[in-house]
Design a protein around this motif. Sequence first.
Motif, short mmCIF file in Angstrom:
data_model
loop_
_atom_site.label_atom_id
_atom_site.label_comp_id
_atom_site.label_asym_id
_atom_site.label_seq_id
_atom_site.Cartn_x
_atom_site.Cartn_y
_atom_site.Cartn_z
N ASP A 146 -94.64 -13.14 69.12
CA ASP A 146 -93.51 -14.07 69.03
C ASP A 146 -93.69 -15.06 67.88
O ASP A 146 -92.71 -15.45 67.23
CB ASP A 146 -93.34 -14.81 70.36
N ILE A 147 -94.91 -15.46 67.63
CA ILE A 147 -95.20 -16.37 66.51
C ILE A 147 -94.84 -15.73 65.18
O ILE A 147 -94.39 -16.40 64.24
CB ILE A 147 -96.68 -16.79 66.54
N TYR A 148 -94.99 -14.39 65.10
CA TYR A 148 -94.72 -13.72 63.83
C TYR A 148 -93.23 -13.71 63.48
O TYR A 148 -92.84 -13.37 62.36
CB TYR A 148 -95.28 -12.29 63.85
N LEU A 149 -92.39 -14.11 64.42
CA LEU A 149 -90.98 -14.27 64.11
C LEU A 149 -90.74 -15.49 63.22
O LEU A 149 -89.62 -15.76 62.79
CB LEU A 149 -90.14 -14.35 65.38
N SER A 150 -91.80 -16.20 62.91
CA SER A 150 -91.72 -17.27 61.91
C SER A 150 -91.58 -16.67 60.50
O SER A 150 -91.17 -17.36 59.57
CB SER A 150 -92.98 -18.13 61.96
N GLY A 151 -91.94 -15.39 60.35
CA GLY A 151 -91.83 -14.71 59.06
C GLY A 151 -93.11 -14.64 58.27
O GLY A 151 -93.25 -13.83 57.36
N TYR A 152 -94.07 -15.51 58.61
CA TYR A 152 -95.34 -15.55 57.89
C TYR A 152 -96.49 -15.79 58.86
O TYR A 152 -96.30 -16.16 60.02
CB TYR A 152 -95.36 -16.69 56.85
N LYS A 153 -97.70 -15.59 58.35
CA LYS A 153 -98.87 -16.04 59.09
C LYS A 153 -98.78 -17.57 59.24
O LYS A 153 -98.21 -18.25 58.39
CB LYS A 153 -100.14 -15.71 58.31
N ILE A 154 -99.36 -18.06 60.32
CA ILE A 154 -99.37 -19.50 60.56
C ILE A 154 -100.81 -20.00 60.63
O ILE A 154 -101.67 -19.33 61.21
CB ILE A 154 -98.63 -19.86 61.87
N ILE A 155 -101.06 -21.14 60.01
CA ILE A 155 -102.34 -21.83 60.17
C ILE A 155 -102.07 -23.07 61.01
O ILE A 155 -101.30 -23.94 60.62
CB ILE A 155 -102.95 -22.21 58.81
N GLY A 156 -102.66 -23.10 62.19
CA GLY A 156 -102.43 -24.20 63.11
C GLY A 156 -103.15 -23.96 64.42
O GLY A 156 -103.86 -22.97 64.59
N LYS A 157 -102.99 -24.87 65.34
CA LYS A 157 -103.59 -24.75 66.67
C LYS A 157 -102.48 -24.81 67.72
O LYS A 157 -101.72 -25.77 67.77
CB LYS A 157 -104.59 -25.88 66.92
N ILE A 158 -102.40 -23.74 68.53
CA ILE A 158 -101.41 -23.66 69.59
C ILE A 158 -102.10 -23.84 70.93
O ILE A 158 -103.11 -23.18 71.21
CB ILE A 158 -100.68 -22.30 69.56
N VAL A 159 -101.58 -24.73 71.75
CA VAL A 159 -102.07 -24.90 73.12
C VAL A 159 -100.88 -24.68 74.05
O VAL A 159 -99.85 -25.35 73.92
CB VAL A 159 -102.66 -26.31 73.35
N CYS A 160 -101.03 -23.72 74.97
CA CYS A 160 -99.91 -23.36 75.84
C CYS A 160 -100.38 -23.27 77.29
O CYS A 160 -101.44 -22.71 77.57
CB CYS A 160 -99.31 -22.03 75.40
N SER A 161 -99.59 -23.82 78.19
CA SER A 161 -99.85 -23.72 79.61
C SER A 161 -98.64 -23.13 80.31
O SER A 161 -97.53 -23.68 80.21
CB SER A 161 -100.18 -25.10 80.21
N GLN A 162 -98.84 -21.98 80.93
CA GLN A 162 -97.81 -21.30 81.74
C GLN A 162 -96.59 -20.91 80.92
O GLN A 162 -95.46 -20.92 81.41
CB GLN A 162 -97.40 -22.19 82.92
N GLY A 163 -96.81 -20.59 79.67
CA GLY A 163 -95.71 -20.27 78.78
C GLY A 163 -95.36 -18.79 78.78
O GLY A 163 -95.89 -17.98 79.53
N GLY A 164 -94.44 -18.45 77.90
CA GLY A 164 -93.97 -17.08 77.74
C GLY A 164 -93.10 -17.00 76.50
O GLY A 164 -93.12 -17.90 75.65
N HIS A 165 -92.31 -15.95 76.42
CA HIS A 165 -91.50 -15.71 75.22
C HIS A 165 -90.56 -16.87 74.92
O HIS A 165 -90.46 -17.31 73.78
CB HIS A 165 -90.68 -14.42 75.39
N LYS A 166 -89.87 -17.36 75.94
CA LYS A 166 -88.88 -18.41 75.71
C LYS A 166 -89.53 -19.71 75.22
O LYS A 166 -89.02 -20.35 74.30
CB LYS A 166 -88.07 -18.68 76.98
N LEU A 167 -90.65 -20.07 75.83
CA LEU A 167 -91.30 -21.32 75.45
C LEU A 167 -91.79 -21.26 74.00
O LEU A 167 -91.66 -22.23 73.26
CB LEU A 167 -92.46 -21.61 76.40
N THR A 168 -92.35 -20.11 73.60
CA THR A 168 -92.80 -19.96 72.22
C THR A 168 -91.63 -20.06 71.26
O THR A 168 -91.71 -20.72 70.22
CB THR A 168 -93.52 -18.61 72.03
N ASN A 169 -90.52 -19.42 71.61
CA ASN A 169 -89.34 -19.48 70.74
C ASN A 169 -88.78 -20.90 70.68
O ASN A 169 -88.38 -21.37 69.60
CB ASN A 169 -88.27 -18.50 71.22
#
Length: 306
Positions: free
Chosen positions: A246-269
């Motif tokens: 889902d992150i790759y729908l940004s179009g490019y590689k991403i440099i960063g830190k993602i912290v997710c709790s109880q997430g899924g496709h919708k939350l990432t979008n």
Amino acid sequence: MEFHKQKTIKKTISIAGVGLHSGKPVNLKIKPSNPNSGIVFVRTDLKQDNIVIPHVNNVCSAVLCTTISNSHGVKVSTLEHLMGAFFGLGIDNAIVELDNEEVPIMDGSAKVFVNEILKSGIETTQSPIKVIRLNKKVEFHDGKKSISIEPSKINLEIDFELKYENKLIGNQRNRLLVYEDDLTDTFNSRTFCLFEDIEKLRANGLARGGSLENAIVVKDEKILNNGGLRNENEFVNHKILDCMGDIYLSGYKIIGKIVCSQGGHKLTNDLLRKVFENKENYSITEINEKNLPHTFFNKYLYKSIA
């Protein structure tokens, strides 16, 4: 290997399977593509208006899978595992042809896609890659669910936590450095569901192609699949795979830190939409040898996974 250069595949890949939710057969081809063309989906069962671009703003549904559409309403769904394979293997450009709406589920993981890409071979071009760097922290909350992304110097870190009332799944948490760690367990981890949810899913027109061949099914404190789990964190590792795709729908590689709790496709979008609604949140950088982060490759990129 020039890790700061754009990559595509060397030879066309052909894969046949079934859609997880539609239950319909689908033939998929992945073809080499030119630099700066990105990942492009083409619905070959349609004669016109059949090109669909995987982009955060083209997501039209994120219920149990990610679905994208173009301005004519043409859709491609359940693309997250294939996109996760592209992301993890560093594929910048490819044409994906399919003769139905849904990308085949295969075994419920990215394993088949990864091995077929590696079998095809990876072609390195002379065009530099571009990456997205976060300039400041962005977060999104939905009740008890939360996700955030913040700046990082050299990597993409995904710290994911899931919480289930089911005792076998329970609470799981794992942290992955995408450009540095071994991605084998992530690629191999399958989608999963609770046995008691299957009837409800099918009543809603979903999971019609689901089986023990392409999903982990948990009933009470038992896994119904022969052989059990592929790795001890398979549930949360699959969520990390989904997040990568889902992150790759940004179009490019991403440099960063993602912290997710109880997430899924919708939350990432939702998070990505919030990031890109303000240009102060991010910058797009062209990577060359002088500013190439030392971790910006994966030591297991060109090793077939079991």
